[in-house]
Design an enzyme around this catalytic site. Structure first.
Site, short mmCIF file in Angstrom:
data_model
loop_
_atom_site.label_atom_id
_atom_site.label_comp_id
_atom_site.label_asym_id
_atom_site.label_seq_id
_atom_site.Cartn_x
_atom_site.Cartn_y
_atom_site.Cartn_z
N ASP A 307 0.84 -1.19 0.00
CA ASP A 307 0.00 0.00 0.00
C ASP A 307 0.88 1.25 0.00
OD1 ASP A 307 0.77 -1.02 2.50
OD2 ASP A 307 -0.88 -0.07 3.55
N GLU A 508 12.13 1.69 7.43
CA GLU A 508 11.10 0.85 6.84
C GLU A 508 11.42 0.41 5.42
OE1 GLU A 508 6.29 1.34 6.05
OE2 GLU A 508 7.56 3.10 6.28
#
Length: 566
Positions: A307, A508
């Site tokens: 996403d 991340e």
């Protein structure tokens, strides 16, 4: 793939009973029975519309000081009063829960492996410390979160995080993580996207089969004890398949015109995501179709874990097909308006389900359930044949997603093409051909590119992600493509180490270098700033360091990082 066997599987070290898991989970404070949006209704909308918090996720993770129903009543009584201050009201009735960025920063001179080891305690959450009446779902055992804005357990993140628990000997925590996922399946019938009430309407890539396999390989659980949960997860993904006619879809299941049964991502709700409410409303306003369809496709993309990405955007239909639509440029402000996730059969999702079906067949056979073993062996066989038929492009020598509504393969090559190798369903000739394709089209100086398409979305170029690196490294190695596997591992470790040396943290995602001598950096794009922590980066890095003891990353130390608060 080498395995680090810490000890033999001990007799009796199976899974605890469902009753015991439930009893342990009950010791944690009870969450609200409703999602924040359902509970707070117009108050929730007002908070998100007013941007009381810059990040839409902040409010849905807040802990209420009082009973939620009483807070809503107080809001309704006060909102029309002269001088009503919405932000002040929110802060008076809720505790904002944030992690301090300093928690994820290394001390100067600390080697990268030591930094990761320190982070396991920082990233471990204890259910008894959950705030009552909030959105955090109960769990029986401690668990590891990604970090940053992500202060809850995430499904597919956790498998890659768990890889890093093994080299440091954190086997009890590995076992507890597996038991938490079994509890979620027992309680909700599936593993939610994360352990938040607002995530219950969807799951994430189904990796529980890989989790229990990993845990048994390292001697902490017996796989067969989790056969009921594996079967329940499969039933969740296949719900709606009975009686589904050709050319139709229901929930997560699609039956193609030729009768083939495959899966897509879905969400049981068609409203804005509560954790990204304003972003979704803005996207729907930019679209030229029903808002509920847009919301469903946005939510389904979140179930995919990707996403967001051009992978889920509408591509031009082949000439003469009825679904032709003008594509929206990926870099534009309205780029997500053309999202069509539910029209796409993802190659990685179906490969993971092949692994799940194969694992059920294996464990059912080991347990003496012959009819079940035969059933799931046949299911896996049919799915493998369907993946090869519909996802493999022999001319381009790669696996592509499939648009079931248009009846064509997608054109964008993505790193999801390596998952059939990772789960062992590809043929050796396909693996060899795919290695050549990936080397030419997805191999970057910093590791494996996520897609061939640069965009403003985080699951596209120029970003690289730890889970994709791991699956490619292992998948190619398993098929004898050692040179490409080693190259990917070397380059990814160098990327992570370079950012760690300069900034003292793991993040991340990473922006992969375009040219060899360019500096490595954290990634960008998407709905929120780059997050520190970071669970799956730590896990994959730790596992790769164990597999490559001579890599220069072992000598990487933080140089100019500020000391972490202790």
């Amino acid at each position: 793939m080498k395995l680090l066997h810490k000890k033999a599987l001990v007799d009796g070290m199976g899974a605890p009973s469902d009753t015991r898991r439930s009893s342990e989970a009950a010791k944690a404070p009870a969450p609200d029975t409703l999602t924040p949006g359902d509970r707070y209704q117009e108050f929730f909308v007002a908070v998100q519309e007013a941007r009381v918090f810059p990040d839409s996720k902040t409010f849905v993770d807040c802990a209420p000081h009082d009973e939620p129903a009483a807070i809503l009543d107080a809001y309704r009584a006060a909102r029309h009063a002269p001088g009503f201050d919405l932000a002040a009201f929110v802060h008076a009735h809720f505790r904002v829960i944030r992690s301090a960025p300093s928690e994820y920063t290394s001390v100067p001179g600390q080697p990268i492996a030591a930094h990761i080891e320190d982070l396991w305690n920082v990233l471990t959450r204890h259910p008894k410390a959950h705030p009552p009446r909030a959105s955090l779902l109960q769990l029986p055992h401690p668990y590891v979160v990604p970090g940053g804005r992500f202060g809850e357990l995430y499904y597919w993140d956790s498998y890659f995080t768990m890889l890093g628990l093994v080299p440091g000997g954190h086997l009890q925590l590995l076992r507890e993580m597996v038991e938490n996922f079994a509890y979620l399946i027992d309680t909700y019938g599936h593993v939610p996207n994360g352990n938040r009430s607002y995530y219950l309407s969807r799951s994430q890539p189904p990796l529980f089969a890989l989790m229990v396999e990993l845990a048994e390989q390292h001697g902490v659980v017996g796989q067969r004890h989790f056969l009921p949960q594996l079967r329940q997860e499969h039933a969740y993904w296949m719900n709606g398949s009975e009686g589904l006619p050709p050319g139709a879809a229901r929930g997560r299941v699609v039956r193609l015109a030729d009768g083939t049964l495959l899966n897509r991502h879905w969400d049981d709700r068609d409203t804005p995501r509560e954790e990204s409410w304003l972003e979704d409303v803005s996207t729907a306003r930019a679209a030229d179709r029903d808002a509920a369809e847009v919301y469903r496709d946005l939510r389904a993309a979140c179930e995919s874990g990707w996403d967001f990405s051009t992978r889920w955007l509408r591509e031009p239909a082949p000439r003469g097909t009825p679904h032709a639509a003008a594509p929206v440029r990926a870099g534009s402000a309205a780029s997500l308006a053309s999202i069509c996730t539910t029209s796409i059969l993802p190659v990685d999702l179906n490969a993971f389900l092949y692994k799940l079906e194969s694992k059920i067949a294996e464990l059912a056979g080991d347990s003496g359930y012959i009819s079940t073993a035969d059933e799931f062996t046949e299911r896996a066989r049919r799915r493998k044949a369907a993946i090869v038929e519909h996802f493999w492009d022999p001319k381009q020598a790669a696996f592509f997603d499939y648009d079931w509504q248009q009846g064509v393969r997608r054109t964008c090559l993505t790193a999801a093409c390596v998952v059939p190798l990772f789960v062992g369903l590809a043929e050796p000739a396909q693996a060899q051909a795919l290695a050549e394709t990936v080397s030419k089209r997805l191999l970057a100086h910093g590791g494996l590119a996520t897609t061939e398409c640069p965009s403003d979305q985080q699951w596209d170029q120029p970003n690289g992600w730890a889970p994709l690196q791991w699956m490619a490294i292992c998948g190619f190695a398993d098929y004898g493509q050692e040179a490409l596997s080693a190259t990917l591992a070397k380059r990814w470790l160098a990327t992570v180490a370079a950012v760690y040396e300069r900034e003292g943290k793991l993040v991340e995602k990473y922006a992969l270098r375009v040219v060899e001598h360019e500096s490595s950096a954290g990634g960008g794009g998407g709905e929120y700033p780059l997050q520190d922590g970071f669970g799956w980066t730590n896990g994959v890095t730790c596992a790769l360091l164990a597999r490559h003891p001579q890599h220069t990353a072992h000598g990487s130390v933080a140089h100019d990082a500020a000391p972490r608060h202790r």
